[in-house]
Design a protein around this motif. Structure first.
Motif, PDB file in Angstrom:
ATOM      1  N   ASP A  34       0.808  -1.216   0.000  1.00 27.26           N
ATOM      2  CA  ASP A  34       0.000   0.000   0.000  1.00 27.26           C
ATOM      3  C   ASP A  34       0.841   1.265   0.000  1.00 27.26           C
ATOM      4  O   ASP A  34       0.347   2.348  -0.364  1.00 27.26           O
ATOM      5  CB  ASP A  34      -0.931  -0.002   1.216  1.00 27.26           C
ATOM      6  N   HIS A  35       2.102   1.156   0.416  1.00 26.85           N
ATOM      7  CA  HIS A  35       2.974   2.324   0.454  1.00 26.85           C
ATOM      8  C   HIS A  35       3.830   2.447  -0.806  1.00 26.85           C
ATOM      9  O   HIS A  35       4.661   3.359  -0.900  1.00 26.85           O
ATOM     10  CB  HIS A  35       3.900   2.246   1.686  1.00 26.85           C
ATOM     11  N   GLY A  36       3.620   1.545  -1.708  1.00 29.57           N
ATOM     12  CA  GLY A  36       4.363   1.619  -2.967  1.00 29.57           C
ATOM     13  C   GLY A  36       5.697   0.937  -2.958  1.00 29.57           C
ATOM     14  O   GLY A  36       6.452   1.039  -3.942  1.00 29.57           O
ATOM     15  N   HIS A  37       6.011   0.217  -1.913  1.00 28.71           N
ATOM     16  CA  HIS A  37       7.286  -0.479  -1.850  1.00 28.71           C
ATOM     17  C   HIS A  37       7.152  -1.850  -2.527  1.00 28.71           C
ATOM     18  O   HIS A  37       6.127  -2.528  -2.380  1.00 28.71           O
ATOM     19  CB  HIS A  37       7.753  -0.654  -0.404  1.00 28.71           C
ATOM     20  N   VAL A  38       8.211  -2.266  -3.196  1.00 23.95           N
ATOM     21  CA  VAL A  38       8.208  -3.576  -3.867  1.00 23.95           C
ATOM     22  C   VAL A  38       8.405  -4.640  -2.810  1.00 23.95           C
ATOM     23  O   VAL A  38       9.426  -4.670  -2.103  1.00 23.95           O
ATOM     24  CB  VAL A  38       9.323  -3.664  -4.927  1.00 23.95           C
ATOM     25  N   VAL A  39       7.407  -5.534  -2.701  1.00 23.15           N
ATOM     26  CA  VAL A  39       7.488  -6.601  -1.706  1.00 23.15           C
ATOM     27  C   VAL A  39       7.833  -7.934  -2.360  1.00 23.15           C
ATOM     28  O   VAL A  39       8.355  -8.831  -1.684  1.00 23.15           O
ATOM     29  CB  VAL A  39       6.158  -6.705  -0.935  1.00 23.15           C
ATOM     30  N   ARG A  40       7.558  -8.059  -3.633  1.00 22.82           N
ATOM     31  CA  ARG A  40       7.920  -9.288  -4.339  1.00 22.82           C
ATOM     32  C   ARG A  40       7.837  -9.019  -5.855  1.00 22.82           C
ATOM     33  O   ARG A  40       7.302  -8.013  -6.300  1.00 22.82           O
ATOM     34  CB  ARG A  40       7.023 -10.457  -3.949  1.00 22.82           C
TER      35      ARG A  40
END
Length: 871
Positions: free
Chosen positions: A596-602
Motif C-alpha cells: 500500500d505504500h508503494g514499496h516492492v514486496v515481491r
C-alpha cells in the motif's frame, strides 16, 4: 574540201602562166580573146565540178548525221515523240511506241488524246496550253491507257518549238513513273510502319529542346498512359513541368538542369505525374543528351510506367511493417498480465493493421459471480451500434489451423443479410450508415474455449481485405495466448490457495522473488525444462548456470538494474533444456508487486519459450532478404530492358531510317535513269552505295529481331533438339553443297521450352559454326549433351573453326561486339546476343570455350521436360 580548193588554185595558176608566156607577135587579138575565153571556160568548168563534188560530200554527211541522230532518237530508253499544235503524233521513238504498245507506223498522225485516260484528259489539254505560251519545259503527271488497255502512270516533259513560217510543234518525253510511285508508296508505308513501331513501344518516346524545355515529338503512348492529348505536350510550354507531382517537381527540374550544365550524355529520373484522371503515375525517364547540326542541345528519351514496380515495393515495405508489427505485438502480449492494458493493446493493434476506423474487443471477464462478456471500444467507436453487430462463433472440433474460416467479413452492411436488425427502423439505418465495412474474428484459448472476439468497422464499404483478415487472425491467436496468461494471473491473485495449481498449469515457466530479488518459487515448468527441482533452487542453488554463457552477464545486469529501479524486468536469453542439452530462447519478464505504500514486496515473473518465435523472425528476415533480392533482380531486368529499348529506339529513329530509304530510292533512280551515262567505276561506286544501305537495313532488322525475342509470351512444350539440329544443318548443306563438313548430332536431346525461340537460338549457333569452319578443308560440327555430376544437363554446339581469344569472351554475348573482322567473316554481332536473351528467358545459362584456330564450343543449359526423356 581543202584538197579541192588546192586543185582549183593550181588550175588558176596554169591558166595565168599560159597567158604570160604567150608571145604577143604570134597571135592576133582575136586569138588571144579566144584563148582567154577557153581558159576561163575551163576554169569555170573545173569550179562547177568541184562545187558538185562538195555538194555530194555534204549530202553524204547530212545522211550520216541523220542516221546517227535517228539511231539516238529510236534507241533512247525514254519515250520521245513530236506532237503538232493539235496534239497529233508526228514522230515517236521505239521506247514511246513500246510504252503505248502500238507500232510506230500506226501511231503517226494519231491524236495522243486517244491514249490519255478520261480523268487525265483535262490535265493533258492544260499541259499543251501551258507549253504554247512558255519557252520552258512543262512537266505534268497523268494516267494513260495503252493499246493493250493497261493503265500506266506517266510524266510528260514537253518543250514547244516554233520555226518561222511553220506551226508550233511539241517535243515531248513520256516517262513511265510506275516504279517511282511504288517507291513513294513504299516510303510512305515505311514511315507509317516507323510511326507504328514508335507508338507500340511500352513507354512514352519523346524529343525536346533543352533550352526551351518544349517537346517536339511525343508518341501516342503518352495519351494512353496519362490521358492527356498529345497536342497539349507539344503546344503548351509548361505542360509537362506543371503535371509533375508537387513533391517531385523541384527535384526533377533541378536535376535535369544540372545534368545539362554538366554536359552529361545520359541520365535517369524517377518521378510522379498526375494523370488526366487524377491518378498518380510513377515514371522512369531515361534521357539522352545530343547536339543537332546547328549545335543546339536536344533531349531524347523514354518515359516508362513503373507504377506497378513502385506499388510492389510499397507492398513489400507494408508487408515488412506488418510482420514487424505482429512480432512486436506478439512479444509484448506474450508476457502482458494486465488484462485492461492487454485488451487495449490488442484492440489498437487490430485497428492499426486492418485500417479500421472503429474497433472493439468483447472478452470474458471473471468476477465473484462467474464470467461474463465485457466490451472494450476504441476512442470514437459507436459502442451501442457495435454491440448489435453479429459475433463470430467457434466450433470446438475445428482444428486451430482452420479457425480463420470462422471470421466474419462483410463488405457492406446495408446490403448483407447478416447486418443487425433492430425493432427501430431508424436505429437499424443509423447502424448501417455509421458502419458499412465489418470484420470480426474469434479469440480462442489453447484449450479451444472462446475467450471473446475482435470487432472492427469502417463507415466506407469494401475496406477490409483478405490480407487484413489474415493479419487479424494472427493477432487474435496472440491475444488468445495473452488472455489465457492474464486470466491465469488474475486467478492467482484472487485465490492464493490455488496459486500453485494455476501456475503449474501455465505453459510458461512461472517464478516469484522477494523484494531483494531472491527467487522464492518456480513452477513445474522449471523442473521439466531445466531438470533442477524447486527445493534446491529455493535453498540457495544458483540458476544462472542454466543460461547460455554469452547471455549470463547481460541477463544478470538487467535483473539487478530492474531491482534497483523497481521497474518491470524484461530480457531475452537462452535457457538450456536438460533433456536435449540444447539452448532455447526465452523471454524473461517480471512485474514488481507493491504494498500500500508503494514499496516492492515481491516480483512475479514468467519465462516464455520464444524459440519458435525467434525462428519465425529468422524466417521473416530470410523472407525479407529474398524479397529484396527478387526486387533487385526485377529492377535489374527492367533496367536491362530499358537499356535495350533506349538503344533500339535510338537506332530506328527518323535520323536512321529516313536517310536510308532516301539513299535506296535515289540510288535506284540514278541506276535506272543515268546508268548508261556512267562509266564502269561510277556504276561500281553506285553498287557500293546500295550494298552499304542494304547492310544497314539488315542491321536494323537484326535489332528488331533482338528486341522481339525478349518480348511476348512463351509457349513451353517438349522440344526435340536433335531433330531440329538435323533440319537446320540440312538447310545449311543445301545452301552450300560444295562444303566438306562432318556433322555429329547426339540422339534424343529432349528439352522443355518455346519451339520458336529455341529454333532461333540453335539456328544462330549452327550458322556461326558453319560460317567459322568455312576456311577449314574438312569442317566438323557436333551437337551433344554432357551430364556434370550434381548439375543439370549441359548442351553444346562444337566446331573446329577459327575460334577466338578467351581474353575477350566477356564481350562475346554483347550486341555489336565482334571478335573477327567483317571481311573475314561477315555479320553484325547481334546473333549471340539474341541467343543469350533466349537462353536466359528459359531460365538457362550460356557460355563459351575456345582456342584460336582450333574451334569453339558453346555450352548452354535448358529445363528438362517433366518426365525425363533423355534416358
Amino acid at each position: 574540201m581543202p584538197i579541192i580548193h588546192k586543185a582549183l588554185r593550181r588550175k588558176e595558176r596554169v591558166v595565168a602562166r599560159r597567158e604570160v608566156s604567150r608571145p604577143a607577135s604570134v597571135a592576133s587579138n582575136s586569138d588571144q580573146s579566144r584563148e582567154r575565153l577557153i581558159s576561163e571556160l575551163e576554169l569555170e568548168l573545173t569550179r562547177l565540178k568541184l562545187r558538185e563534188q562538195e555538194l555530194h560530200e555534204a549530202q553524204e554527211q547530212i545522211e550520216k548525221n541523220s542516221d546517227y541522230y535517228s539511231g539516238l532518237f529510236n534507241s533512247a530508253p525514254v519515250g520521245y515523240m513530236v506532237l503538232d499544235s493539235l496534239g497529233a503524233i508526228r514522230e515517236i521513238n521505239q521506247a514511246g511506241a513500246a510504252l503505248l504498245q502500238m507500232s510506230r507506223k500506226d501511231m503517226i498522225r494519231e491524236s495522243f488524246t486517244r491514249f490519255v485516260c478520261k480523268e487525265s484528259l483535262s490535265n493533258f489539254l492544260k499541259h499543251l496550253r501551258q507549253c504554247k505560251g512558255s519557252h520552258k519545259q512543262v512537266i505534268t503527271q497523268l494516267w494513260i491507257h495503252t493499246h493493250g488497255d493497261r493503265r500506266v502512270p506517266v510524266e510528260l516533259v514537253t518543250t514547244s518549238v516554233a520555226k518561222p513560217g511553220k506551226a508550233v510543234a511539241f517535243h515531248t518525253a513520256i516517262i513511265d513513273i510506275t516504279d517511282r510511285q511504288q517507291a513513294e508508296e513504299a516510303l510512305r508505308q515505311s514511315q507509317s510502319n516507323y510511326e507504328h513501331l514508335v507508338n507500340s513501344v511500352e513507354g512514352i518516346v519523346w524529343e525536346g529542346d533543352a533550352s526551351t524545355g518544349e517537346f517536339t515529338f511525343v508518341s501516342e503512348q503518352a495519351e494512353r498512359i496519362l490521358g492527356y492529348p498529345i497536342q497539349r505536350w507539344l503546344y503548351e510550354p509548361d505542360f509537362w513541368a506543371s503535371r509533375i507531382h508537387p513533391d517531385d517537381r523541384e527535384r526533377v527540374l533541378n536535376h535535369r538542369l544540372q545534368a545539362i550544365e554538366k554536359k552529361l550524355n545520359y541520365f535517369v529520373q524517377e518521378f510522379r505525374m498526375v494523370s488526366a484522371h487524377r491518378r498518380t503515375i510513377w515514371l522512369r525517364n531515361s534521357v539522352n543528351v545530343t547536339l543537332d547540326t546547328k549545335g543546339h542541345i536536344k533531349l531524347q528519351g523514354v518515359m516508362v510506367n513503373i507504377t506497378e514496380l513502385k506499388e510492389a515495393e510499397e507492398a513489400l515495405r507494408e508487408e515488412t511493417r506488418a510482420l514487424e508489427t505482429l512480432n512486436r505485438i506478439g512479444t509484448s502480449l506474450t508476457a502482458e498480465l494486465d488484462i485492461n492494458k492487454l485488451v487495449e493493446v490488442v484492440t489498437e493493434a487490430g485497428r492499426e493493421v486492418t485500417g479500421a476506423k472503429f474497433g472493439a474487443f468483447s472478452y470474458k471477464h471473471a468476477n465473484g459471480n462467474g464470467e461474463h462478456f465485457m466490451l472494450h471500444t476504441t476512442a470514437g467507436a459507436p459502442r451501442e451500434m457495435i454491440a448489435r453487430l453479429p459475433m463470430p462463433h467457434h466450433d470446438p472440433h475445428l482444428p486451430p489451423a482452420e479457425t480463420e474460416k470462422e471470421i466474419i467479413r462483410i463488405d457492406d452492411l446495408q446490403h448483407d443479410p447478416r447486418s443487425p436488425r433492430s425493432k427501430s427502423r431508424r436505429a437499424t439505418q443509423r447502424t448501417a450508415s455509421a458502419i458499412r465495412s465489418y470484420l470480426a474474428v474469434p479469440v480462442i484459448s489453447r484449450s479451444g474455449e472462446v475467450l471473446g472476439g475482435l470487432l472492427f468497422g469502417h463507415p466506407s464499404p469494401g475496406i477490409f481485405t483478405e490480407r487484413a483478415q489474415h493479419l487479424l487472425a494472427g493477432i487474435a491467436a496472440e491475444a488468445g495466448i495473452a488472455l489465457d496468461n492474464a486470466r491465469l494471473y488474475h486467478a492467482v491473485k484472487q485465490s492464493e490457495a490455488h496459486f500453485r495449481q494455476l501456475a503449474d498449469a501455465m505453459p510458461q515457466i512461472v517464478w516469484m522473488a522477494d523484494g531483494a530479488g531472491h527467487v522464492t518459487y518456480f513452477n513445474k515448468r522449471w523442473e521439466e525444462f531445466t531438470g533442477m527441482p524447486e527445493p534446491l533452487r529455493v535453498n540457495g542453488e544458483d540458476w544462472t548456470p542454466f543460461l547460455h554463457p554469452e547471455d549470463r552477464s547481460r541477463c544478470t545486469e538487467k535483473w539487478q538494474e530492474a531491482i534497483r529501479s523497481e521497474q518491470t524486468f524484461q530480457v531475452e536469453c537462452r535457457l538450456k533444456e536438460h533433456r536435449s542439452g540444447n539452448y532455447r530462447w526465452h523471454l524473461f519478464r517480471a512485474n514488481p508487486i507493491r504494498d500500500d505504500h508503494g514499496h516492492v514486496v515481491r516480483w512475479f515473473g514468467t519465462s516464455t519459450d520464444i524459440e519458435d518465435q525467434k525462428q519465425a523472425e529468422e524466417k521473416v528476415r530470410v523472407l525479407n532478404t529474398a524479397l529484396e533480392h527478387r526486387v533487385s533482380e526485377r529492377t535489374a531486368q527492367l533496367q536491362a530492358s530499358n537499356r535495350e529499348l533506349e538503344a533500339f529506339s535510338y537506332s530506328v529513329s527518323h535520323d536512321l531510317r529516313a536517310p536510308l530509304r532516301s539513299i535506296n530510292a535515289f540510288s535506284e533512280l540514278v541506276r535506272e535513269d543515268y546508268g548508261d551515262k556512267l562509266d564502269e567505276q561510277g556504276r561500281q561506286y553506285l553498287g557500293i552505295v546500295r550494298d552499304a544501305s542494304e547492310q544497314m537495313s539488315r542491321l536494323i532488322d537484326d535489332l528488331l529481331h533482338l528486341s522481339r525475342v525478349t518480348r511476348g509470351d512463351m509457349r513451353r512444350q517438349r522440344i526435340d533438339l536433335s531433330a531440329m539440329a538435323r533440319t537446320l544443318l540440312a538447310n545449311l548443306r543445301q545452301m552450300d553443297p560444295k562444303r566438306n563438313v562432318e556433322v555429329v548430332i547426339a540422339p534424343n536431346l529432349i528439352v522443355d521450352g518455346d519451339e520458336r525461340l529455341l529454333r532461333i537460338a540453335l539456328e544462330n549457333l549452327l550458322n556461326n559454326a558453319w560460317k567459322f569452319t568455312g576456311k577449314q578443308p574438312h569442317g566438323r560440327i557436333e551437337v551433344g549433351v554432357t551430364h556434370p555430376e550434381g548439375k543439370p544437363a549441359t548442351y553444346f554446339v562444337r566446331d573446329n573453326g577459327a575460334g577466338f581469344d578467351m581474353a575477350f569472351a566477356n564481350r562475346l554475348f554483347s550486341a555489336f561486339q565482334r571478335l573477327h573482322s567483317s571481311s573475314d567473316f561477315p555479320g553484325h554481332g547481334v546473333g549471340l546476343a539474341t541467343v543469350q536473351r533466349i537462353i536466359t528467358r528459359h531460365g538457362g545459362h550460356i557460355w563459351a570455350e575456345s582456342i584460336i584456330d582450333q574451334g569453339a564450343t558453346f555450352f548452354f543449359t535448358l529445363p528438362s521436360p517433366p518426365e525425363s526423356a533423355n534416358k
